[in-house]
Structure formats: structure tokens, C-alpha cells
Design a protein around this motif. Structure first.
Motif, PDB file in Angstrom:
ATOM      1  N   GLU A   2      19.141  32.493   3.973  1.00  0.00           N
ATOM      2  CA  GLU A   2      20.287  33.046   4.700  1.00  0.00           C
ATOM      3  C   GLU A   2      20.807  34.308   3.997  1.00  0.00           C
ATOM      4  N   PHE A   3      21.532  35.146   4.729  1.00  0.00           N
ATOM      5  CA  PHE A   3      22.134  36.342   4.143  1.00  0.00           C
ATOM      6  C   PHE A   3      23.008  35.975   2.946  1.00  0.00           C
ATOM      7  N   SER A   4      23.734  34.876   3.063  1.00  0.00           N
ATOM      8  CA  SER A   4      24.657  34.463   2.002  1.00  0.00           C
ATOM      9  C   SER A   4      23.940  34.125   0.695  1.00  0.00           C
ATOM     10  N   ASP A   5      22.653  33.795   0.773  1.00  0.00           N
ATOM     11  CA  ASP A   5      21.893  33.463  -0.432  1.00  0.00           C
ATOM     12  C   ASP A   5      21.633  34.677  -1.319  1.00  0.00           C
ATOM     13  N   VAL A   6      21.687  35.869  -0.730  1.00  0.00           N
ATOM     14  CA  VAL A   6      21.407  37.103  -1.485  1.00  0.00           C
ATOM     15  C   VAL A   6      22.418  38.198  -1.167  1.00  0.00           C
ATOM     16  N   GLU A   7      23.629  37.805  -0.794  1.00  0.00           N
ATOM     17  CA  GLU A   7      24.595  38.790  -0.313  1.00  0.00           C
ATOM     18  C   GLU A   7      24.887  39.904  -1.313  1.00  0.00           C
ATOM     19  N   GLY A   8      24.782  39.666  -2.602  1.00  0.00           N
ATOM     20  CA  GLY A   8      25.007  40.713  -3.600  1.00  0.00           C
ATOM     21  C   GLY A   8      23.918  41.772  -3.601  1.00  0.00           C
ATOM     22  N   ASP A   9      22.772  41.464  -2.982  1.00  0.00           N
ATOM     23  CA  ASP A   9      21.649  42.391  -2.924  1.00  0.00           C
ATOM     24  C   ASP A   9      21.631  43.214  -1.633  1.00  0.00           C
ATOM     25  N   LEU A  10      22.540  42.917  -0.719  1.00  0.00           N
ATOM     26  CA  LEU A  10      22.512  43.548   0.605  1.00  0.00           C
ATOM     27  C   LEU A  10      23.728  44.427   0.829  1.00  0.00           C
ATOM     28  N   ASN A  11      23.508  45.549   1.500  1.00  0.00           N
ATOM     29  CA  ASN A  11      24.613  46.452   1.848  1.00  0.00           C
ATOM     30  C   ASN A  11      25.151  46.193   3.242  1.00  0.00           C
ATOM     31  N   GLU A  12      24.259  45.854   4.165  1.00  0.00           N
ATOM     32  CA  GLU A  12      24.652  45.780   5.575  1.00  0.00           C
ATOM     33  C   GLU A  12      23.662  44.897   6.331  1.00  0.00           C
TER      34      GLU A  12
END
Length: 183
Positions: A2-12
Motif C-alpha cells: 500500500e502507499f502507506s507502507d512507503v509514504e516517506g518515499d513518495l511525493n505524490e
């Protein structure tokens, strides 16, 4: 993942799993209409197209065949060398076949243009392209895409088969990777 699993690595977040699946279902209906009564060969381009190919194959309500090909134009760098190498060739004979190349993303279009010409030269009756994503600002060679999911900005994206250093492929949607991860 899920996005939440790597949210620190994602901008958008660009596309959710639901948006992708809705678009793939829409593309599947178009493909079914265009190839009515014909058996098509889906050719997936490894590795990025694995997710698109699997979901498209499941969405199609017609009998299909699948094969895989791996090509590279990057060598060891991050810029295209301009020379395309076949890393894994097809197992199928294309003579007289209706071929649909399934691709995850179109950046420059150089490799895909070469691939289309290569498959056509093998005696295929037709070679069309289905791509989930395209970066219009990055395109250097105009490649006719019969079935297109989404146009996206010219940013470094991951997820749904797209990776950075073999990471993030299993992210359920598509997101812009934060520069701190790859710089």
C-alpha cells in the motif's frame, strides 16, 4: 504493498489501484470489440508490464495467448544507449498472428518503436500496442498506441510494475518517487 507502507518515499499519488483497474476494464472492452472472433497473442514486455499483463488478461472475456519478451537499451547506465538488445525472446511463432504488445509505460518511445518493427518483421498479421502509461513530454519517437490508459507528467514514477532499483514494483498504484530516494 500500500502507499502507506512507503509514504516517506513518495511525493505524490498519481493513480490508485481502483483507477487502474477501471481503466484496464475499459481497455479490455475495446480490445474485445476490435478483435472480435480472433485469437490474439498478448506480448508482455518484462519486467514492468507483468502487473498490466496479468490484470488485462484476467479482464479480457475472450480466449487469448500470452508470451513474454525482455529487451534493453540501457546497458549499465540510466540513459538509453540507442542499441536495443533482446534479453529474452518470444517462444511463439508470429507468422500470421494478431499481436498486441502490452507495456507498462512509454517514455521516449525508442525501444517500443524498435520492438514493434521487430515483431512486424517476423510475419505478424498485425502488431498493436496497449500501454497503461505514457509521458507525452518525454516522447522522442511517435509510436502509435492503439490502447492507452493514462498520460502522466514526466516525473519518476513507481508502482504497479514500475520500479526503482527493483523496489516498489508491488505497490498497488502509481506514485511519484521522492528525489531523496534516488539522488
Amino acid at each position: 504493498m500500500e502507499f502507506s507502507d512507503v509514504e516517506g518515499d513518495l511525493n505524490e499519488i498519481l493513480l490508485t489501484q481502483e483507477q487502474i483497474h477501471d481503466k484496464i476494464d475499459e481497455l479490455a472492452r475495446e480490445i474485445e470489440r476490435d478483435y472480435a472472433g480472433e485469437r490474439i497473442l498478448l506480448v508482455g514486455v518484462l519486467r514492468g508490464a507483468v502487473m498490466v499483463m496479468a490484470d488485462l488478461a484476467r479482464a479480457l472475456k475472450v480466449d487469448i495467448e500470452m508470451d513474454w519478451m525482455a529487451v534493453s537499451s540501457y546497458g549499465t547506465g540510466t540513459q538509453s544507449s540507442g542499441v536495443v538488445r533482446i534479453l529474452k525472446d518470444l517462444d511463439s511463432d508470429l507468422t500470421g498472428r494478431r499481436v498486441l504488445i502490452v507495456e507498462d509505460i512509454i517514455d521516449s518511445g525508442l525501444t517500443l518503436s524498435w520492438l514493434r518493427g521487430n515483431l512486424a518483421s517476423r510475419g505478424a498479421a498485425s502488431v498493436d500496442i496497449c500501454a497503461l502509461l505514457r509521458k507525452p513530454e518525454a516522447v522522442k519517437v511517435d509510436v502509435e498506441v492503439k490502447y492507452l490508459g493514462f498520460d502522466i507528467p514526466n516525473k519518476f514514477v513507481v508502482g504497479y510494475g514500475l520500479d526503482y532499483a527493483e523496489r516498489y514494483r508491488n505497490l498497488r498504484g502509481v506514485a511519484v518517487l521522492a528525489p531523496h530516494v534516488y539522488e
